[in-house]
Write a protein that holds these residues in place. Sequence first.
Motif, PDB file in Angstrom:
ATOM      1  N   ALA A   1      17.160  14.048  17.199  1.00 35.92           N
ATOM      2  CA  ALA A   1      18.334  14.639  17.846  1.00 35.92           C
ATOM      3  C   ALA A   1      17.978  15.237  19.205  1.00 35.92           C
ATOM      4  N   THR A   2      16.868  15.979  19.273  1.00 34.10           N
ATOM      5  CA  THR A   2      16.491  16.617  20.538  1.00 34.10           C
ATOM      6  C   THR A   2      15.986  15.586  21.549  1.00 34.10           C
ATOM      7  N   PHE A   3      15.381  14.493  21.093  1.00 35.61           N
ATOM      8  CA  PHE A   3      14.955  13.439  22.015  1.00 35.61           C
ATOM      9  C   PHE A   3      16.162  12.815  22.699  1.00 35.61           C
ATOM     10  N   ASP A   4      17.200  12.534  21.918  1.00 32.89           N
ATOM     11  CA  ASP A   4      18.419  11.967  22.505  1.00 32.89           C
ATOM     12  C   ASP A   4      19.029  12.940  23.514  1.00 32.89           C
ATOM     13  N   GLU A   5      19.024  14.233  23.164  1.00 31.59           N
ATOM     14  CA  GLU A   5      19.591  15.236  24.073  1.00 31.59           C
ATOM     15  C   GLU A   5      18.772  15.337  25.349  1.00 31.59           C
ATOM     16  N   LEU A   6      17.441  15.376  25.218  1.00 35.00           N
ATOM     17  CA  LEU A   6      16.590  15.495  26.403  1.00 35.00           C
ATOM     18  C   LEU A   6      16.696  14.249  27.275  1.00 35.00           C
ATOM     19  N   ARG A   7      16.717  13.081  26.664  1.00 39.61           N
ATOM     20  CA  ARG A   7      16.826  11.846  27.444  1.00 39.61           C
ATOM     21  C   ARG A   7      18.125  11.816  28.238  1.00 39.61           C
ATOM     22  N   ASN A   8      19.203  12.285  27.627  1.00 34.83           N
ATOM     23  CA  ASN A   8      20.475  12.335  28.327  1.00 34.83           C
ATOM     24  C   ASN A   8      20.421  13.328  29.494  1.00 34.83           C
ATOM     25  N   GLN A   9      19.781  14.471  29.278  1.00 32.50           N
ATOM     26  CA  GLN A   9      19.662  15.469  30.347  1.00 32.50           C
ATOM     27  C   GLN A   9      18.792  14.950  31.490  1.00 32.50           C
ATOM     28  N   LEU A  10      17.712  14.245  31.167  1.00 30.58           N
ATOM     29  CA  LEU A  10      16.859  13.697  32.211  1.00 30.58           C
ATOM     30  C   LEU A  10      17.613  12.653  33.034  1.00 30.58           C
ATOM     31  N   ALA A  11      18.433  11.860  32.358  1.00 28.46           N
ATOM     32  CA  ALA A  11      19.203  10.844  33.071  1.00 28.46           C
ATOM     33  C   ALA A  11      20.238  11.472  34.000  1.00 28.46           C
ATOM     34  N   LEU A  12      20.811  12.596  33.567  1.00 27.86           N
ATOM     35  CA  LEU A  12      21.841  13.258  34.366  1.00 27.86           C
ATOM     36  C   LEU A  12      21.267  14.266  35.367  1.00 27.86           C
ATOM     37  N   GLY A  13      19.957  14.512  35.269  1.00 29.46           N
ATOM     38  CA  GLY A  13      19.342  15.490  36.165  1.00 29.46           C
ATOM     39  C   GLY A  13      19.657  16.922  35.811  1.00 29.46           C
ATOM     40  N   THR A  14      19.960  17.189  34.531  1.00 31.10           N
ATOM     41  CA  THR A  14      20.316  18.546  34.103  1.00 31.10           C
ATOM     42  C   THR A  14      19.268  19.163  33.174  1.00 31.10           C
ATOM     43  N   ALA A  15      18.119  18.504  33.012  1.00 33.48           N
ATOM     44  CA  ALA A  15      17.076  19.051  32.138  1.00 33.48           C
ATOM     45  C   ALA A  15      16.553  20.362  32.719  1.00 33.48           C
ATOM     46  N   PRO A  16      16.157  21.315  31.870  1.00 36.42           N
ATOM     47  CA  PRO A  16      15.690  22.623  32.372  1.00 36.42           C
ATOM     48  C   PRO A  16      14.462  22.494  33.265  1.00 36.42           C
ATOM     49  N   VAL A  17      14.413  23.304  34.310  1.00 36.57           N
ATOM     50  CA  VAL A  17      13.250  23.354  35.199  1.00 36.57           C
ATOM     51  C   VAL A  17      12.774  24.801  35.376  1.00 36.57           C
ATOM     52  N   ALA A  18      13.378  25.722  34.627  1.00 37.76           N
ATOM     53  CA  ALA A  18      13.017  27.137  34.722  1.00 37.76           C
ATOM     54  C   ALA A  18      13.299  27.793  33.378  1.00 37.76           C
TER      55      ALA A  18
ATOM     56  N   GLY B   1     -11.824  15.001  28.669  1.00 42.30           N
ATOM     57  CA  GLY B   1     -11.422  13.830  29.435  1.00 42.30           C
ATOM     58  C   GLY B   1     -10.186  13.137  28.910  1.00 42.30           C
ATOM     59  N   ASP B   2      -9.755  13.437  27.669  1.00 40.46           N
ATOM     60  CA  ASP B   2      -8.526  12.830  27.139  1.00 40.46           C
ATOM     61  C   ASP B   2      -7.337  13.244  27.999  1.00 40.46           C
ATOM     62  N   ARG B   3      -6.381  12.336  28.145  1.00 38.84           N
ATOM     63  CA  ARG B   3      -5.222  12.592  28.990  1.00 38.84           C
ATOM     64  C   ARG B   3      -4.025  13.057  28.159  1.00 38.84           C
ATOM     65  N   ILE B   4      -3.250  13.955  28.754  1.00 38.72           N
ATOM     66  CA  ILE B   4      -1.995  14.451  28.168  1.00 38.72           C
ATOM     67  C   ILE B   4      -0.941  14.363  29.258  1.00 38.72           C
ATOM     68  N   THR B   5       0.213  13.798  28.939  1.00 34.35           N
ATOM     69  CA  THR B   5       1.302  13.757  29.912  1.00 34.35           C
ATOM     70  C   THR B   5       2.483  14.545  29.365  1.00 34.35           C
ATOM     71  N   VAL B   6       3.172  15.225  30.268  1.00 34.92           N
ATOM     72  CA  VAL B   6       4.350  16.009  29.909  1.00 34.92           C
ATOM     73  C   VAL B   6       5.450  15.686  30.917  1.00 34.92           C
ATOM     74  N   THR B   7       6.611  15.281  30.409  1.00 38.51           N
ATOM     75  CA  THR B   7       7.747  14.944  31.268  1.00 38.51           C
ATOM     76  C   THR B   7       8.797  16.033  31.150  1.00 38.51           C
ATOM     77  N   THR B   8       9.188  16.600  32.293  1.00 41.05           N
ATOM     78  CA  THR B   8      10.222  17.632  32.340  1.00 41.05           C
ATOM     79  C   THR B   8      11.291  17.211  33.337  1.00 41.05           C
ATOM     80  N   GLY B   9      12.214  18.115  33.596  1.00 41.88           N
ATOM     81  CA  GLY B   9      13.241  17.839  34.586  1.00 41.88           C
ATOM     82  C   GLY B   9      12.706  17.712  35.996  1.00 41.88           C
ATOM     83  N   GLN B  10      11.449  18.124  36.227  1.00 40.07           N
ATOM     84  CA  GLN B  10      10.836  18.014  37.546  1.00 40.07           C
ATOM     85  C   GLN B  10      10.019  16.746  37.714  1.00 40.07           C
ATOM     86  N   GLY B  11       9.782  16.026  36.610  1.00 37.98           N
ATOM     87  CA  GLY B  11       9.003  14.802  36.691  1.00 37.98           C
ATOM     88  C   GLY B  11       7.911  14.757  35.641  1.00 37.98           C
TER      89      GLY B  11
END
Length: 302
Positions: A60-77, A156-166
Amino acid sequence: MTVAVQTPLAPAAVLPRVRSITAVRHLARGALLSLAALLLGITAQLLLLSGAQEHSAQQATFDELRNQLALGTAPVAQTDQQGNLLTPGSPLALIKVPSLGLQQVVLEGTDSAVLTGGPGHRRDTPLPGQAGTSVLMGRAAAYGGPFGRLAELTEGDRITVTTGQGKATYEVLDVRRAGDPAPAPVAAGEGRLVLVTATGPRFMPGGLLRVDADLVSAAFPTPAAVVRPGTLPEAEQPLARPAGVPWPLVLWLQALLAVAVAAVWAWHRWGRHQTWIVFAPVVAALGLQVATRTTELLPNLL
C-alpha cells in the motif's frame, strides 16, 4: 396398597450457592479461554501473521509513494507542503540494498506502531540523501524483519535511497555493535546513513547493531529542521516501548473476555457444535486484535 414416596426437596439456601459456583466456573473457564486465545494469537502474530501484515502495508505504501514521486509531491522535509509535521507512518523513501535483496518503503517515525509497516526514519535527523547523518530504524525479526540481515553487509556494499529529491547512493563503511568505535563525524556538506536494528536471538533483542554508510553521490539541499535532536519522545528511541496506557488493548481484552464467558455459557446451554460454529470465528478475530495490540507493546526493533 400404594405408598406415596416423597422426594425431599433441596434446601432453598443451597440454590443460590449452586448458581454462584456455576457463575464462578463460567468466569474461570472464560478467563482460561481468553488466556489461551491470547497466547495462541501472540504466537501466531509474531511467527506468521505479522510478516503478512508488513507485506500488505508495504504494498500500500509503495503504491502511495510511487504516485507521489510521479506527481512531485513526495516529502522532502520534516513537514508537508502546508508546513505541518509529517504524519507518523507516511511513506518517505524507497531503500534498496542489492547485496541483501532488500527493497523497502521507509516510513516517517520510529515508534513500535510505525515499524510494524516497515523501516522508519528517525524524525530528528535529515532525510536520506541530504547533508548530515540520517538514521533509519527497522525490526530484526517480527513484521517481516526487514533489517534482520544487516549484519551480513560488508565494507563497500552499496545502498540506494530514493526520495522526492532524487536517488542517493551510499557505500557501507562498517557494521558495529555495542562497544565498537564509531566512525568520525561527517564533514560539513557531506552525508551519512545509519541503519539501526536489534541484535541477539530472534524475538529476544539484546542490543543494537548499526550500519554506517557514507554518501557517495551529491548531497541534496537540507531544509531547516523542525524536530531537533533531543526532542523525540522516548517511544521513538531504539528498543523503546510505547508510553502511556494502551487503551485499545484494554478495550479489546474486555471484548475478548466477554465473548469467552458467553462461549462457555453457550457450551452448556446450546451444545458444543453450535458454540464452535458461532463463537470460534469471533474469538479468533478478537484474539488476533489483542495479539496485534500486544506485540505493539514490545520493543520497536524486535
